[in-house]
Every structure is written in structure tokens, then in C-alpha cells.
Motif scaffolding. Sequence first.
Motif, PDB file in Angstrom:
ATOM      1  N   ALA B  22      47.678  45.297  59.681  1.00 54.96           N
ATOM      2  CA  ALA B  22      48.336  44.292  58.859  1.00 54.96           C
ATOM      3  C   ALA B  22      48.213  44.637  57.381  1.00 54.96           C
ATOM      4  O   ALA B  22      49.183  44.508  56.618  1.00 54.96           O
ATOM      5  N   ARG B  23      47.045  45.091  56.987  1.00 56.80           N
ATOM      6  CA  ARG B  23      46.836  45.386  55.575  1.00 56.80           C
ATOM      7  C   ARG B  23      47.700  46.551  55.105  1.00 56.80           C
ATOM      8  O   ARG B  23      48.282  46.516  54.023  1.00 56.80           O
ATOM      9  N   THR B  24      47.765  47.590  55.925  1.00 53.12           N
ATOM     10  CA  THR B  24      48.564  48.754  55.540  1.00 53.12           C
ATOM     11  C   THR B  24      50.055  48.430  55.572  1.00 53.12           C
ATOM     12  O   THR B  24      50.806  48.807  54.678  1.00 53.12           O
ATOM     13  N   MET B  25      50.479  47.712  56.602  1.00 54.10           N
ATOM     14  CA  MET B  25      51.893  47.371  56.706  1.00 54.10           C
ATOM     15  C   MET B  25      52.302  46.411  55.601  1.00 54.10           C
ATOM     16  O   MET B  25      53.469  46.344  55.246  1.00 54.10           O
ATOM     17  N   HIS B  26      51.328  45.700  55.108  1.00 56.06           N
ATOM     18  CA  HIS B  26      51.610  44.796  53.999  1.00 56.06           C
ATOM     19  C   HIS B  26      52.148  45.569  52.799  1.00 56.06           C
ATOM     20  O   HIS B  26      52.922  45.029  51.993  1.00 56.06           O
ATOM     21  N   ALA B  27      51.748  46.821  52.684  1.00 53.26           N
ATOM     22  CA  ALA B  27      52.220  47.648  51.573  1.00 53.26           C
ATOM     23  C   ALA B  27      53.725  47.868  51.657  1.00 53.26           C
ATOM     24  O   ALA B  27      54.394  48.056  50.642  1.00 53.26           O
ATOM     25  N   LEU B  28      54.261  47.810  52.852  1.00 52.79           N
ATOM     26  CA  LEU B  28      55.688  48.062  53.050  1.00 52.79           C
ATOM     27  C   LEU B  28      56.469  46.757  53.178  1.00 52.79           C
ATOM     28  O   LEU B  28      57.623  46.755  53.589  1.00 52.79           O
ATOM     29  N   SER B  29      55.835  45.660  52.844  1.00 50.51           N
ATOM     30  CA  SER B  29      56.465  44.365  53.086  1.00 50.51           C
ATOM     31  C   SER B  29      57.155  43.791  51.863  1.00 50.51           C
ATOM     32  O   SER B  29      57.639  42.664  51.894  1.00 50.51           O
ATOM     33  N   THR B  30      57.214  44.557  50.800  1.00 46.57           N
ATOM     34  CA  THR B  30      57.893  44.072  49.606  1.00 46.57           C
ATOM     35  C   THR B  30      58.835  45.148  49.065  1.00 46.57           C
ATOM     36  O   THR B  30      58.487  46.330  49.051  1.00 46.57           O
TER      37      THR B  30
END
Lengths: 113, 113
Positions: B22-30
Motif C-alpha cells: 500500500a505504501r509503495t503503490m501510494h506513490a503512484l496514486s497521484t
Amino acid sequence: MGHGRDGAAATTLAPAGVEAIARTMHALSTPSRVQLLLRLRVEPRTVGELVEDVGMEQSAVSHQLRVLRHLGLVVGERAGRQIRYRLHDDHVAQLLDEAVFHVEHLTAATPSE
Amino acid sequence: MGHGRDGAAATTLAPAGVEAIARTMHALSTPSRVQLLLRLRVEPRTVGELVEDVGMEQSAVSHQLRVLRHLGLVVGERAGRQIRYRLHDDHVAQLLDEAVFHVEHLTAATPSE
DNA sequence: TGAAAGTATGAACGAGCATTCATTCGTGTG
DNA sequence: CACACGAATGAATGCTCGTTCATACTTTCA
């Protein structure tokens, strides 16, 4: 390997594409949704089963499933009183696999900032 | 295909793993961070160049680069007055490629409902 | 050494969103 | 038909976080 799109590698990707990526990846940006998706990758599950699996409240699970549904990542089908959810297709399963794989192999950031 | 981890396919993945994903994918969420990463996938860029590339304010770019740095996705190296950023390694480039690829092929959610 | 360019940092603001609580809707069952 | 079960929905809340504004830090140059 394989999908070497270079339209995507252009100087700047289409704004619409960028936003689409961000929106979809947003689905994987929270532990609750990741947990739901990973569980559904194993096998289809009803909402009640998912509630027990991930230990969230029924309402929270429904809300998150709705988000995933609108993103086209999961689909739900009625089965009597309950509704059985599953991943939308193999693409989603692959995306999950690769997310897990890559994150496991990332060097976990330099602690020294 | 390829990385078929089944430890990850266990009934429930380790909580730590879920959170890491979740934390790493959060980087690609914006969109802003996706844009920065996609630009850096093409070639290393200084902060000033990135500012012009993506049309954000210098401060915003620096803040987001810091996020990506702490996640181990990019690294910055001083070059005179400026600092040149690049993707941390090929893993990140692959992750980006696959994110783009998969999102392009997702059925874009059911328009109904 | 003083000024300017390039970048980072910190505080503050606002929007997005995940969760909870309460309620409603749909579907079997006695 | 009334009731219980399973799931969805809506409002409210608290928090995370992306952006902006202002400022400090580092390096180069005159």
C-alpha cells in the motif's frame, strides 16, 4: 520484457493516461483494499466472508468494494441473500502479482534519507 | 508468468507485506508523482527541468521528490548548483511500465451504476 | 564576500477519503 | 406476511496528504 510500449515512454504521457494510472493505483494505496484484493485473488468470496477475513466492519468492506467495483477491479454477483465478489479478470490478478513482486524487491528506501 | 510467488498467495498475506504494498503503490496514486516518475523513466532530470516539464511549483516538486526518495523510488545527485534525479533502479522502471500497461488494458469499470 | 541561482524545508490551509454509525434495501424463511 | 439475514447506502467525522507561501540552505560567480 513483453509490453514495451513507447507511446507511454514519450516525453510526457497524455494527461488522461497519467490520471488513469493514478486513479487505478489509488486502489492499491490502502492496506484495507490491498487485503481485500489479495484475498479475492485466491478465490471468490462473499461480503460476509471478507468481513471475517480482513477483520473490518461490514460497512467498511462494502464501501471499499464499491470503490474497487467502480474502478473495474472486482465484480459482485448475487447468490441468494449474499453477494459473491471476485476479481474482474486475469489482468487484475497479474497487476496484483506484480505489485507484490516488485514491492518485495524494492531496496526499501535508504534509511539515511 | 515468471514471478509466481505463492507465499504471497496465502490465505492472508503478512500484514507487514500488505502495508508495504500500500505504501509503495501510494506513490503512484497521484498524477503529480506519476508524471514525475514517468518523466524520470525517460532520462535523469534536474529539479528545475522537472518543474518546467510538469508545470508544478518548485516547492511542490521538491516535496514530492522527497516522498519518492523516502520510498526508494528515486535518487538525487548533486551536480553543481542543481540536483539531478533519476529512478533508483530498473525495478522502478519495470513497475512503471507494468502500471501503464495494465491500466491501459483494464476494462475501465462498468459504466452502469 | 556579497549576491544570485537552485533546491530543500517548515507551517498552514484545504480537499480527499477511510472509517463508523445508523438506516434502508433486497432476499429468503417460518 | 412478518421477520431475520446479508449487503448497500448516506451522513458525519477525523485524519492523511498535496499544494502553496515564505524562508533557509548550498553552491557558483563577480
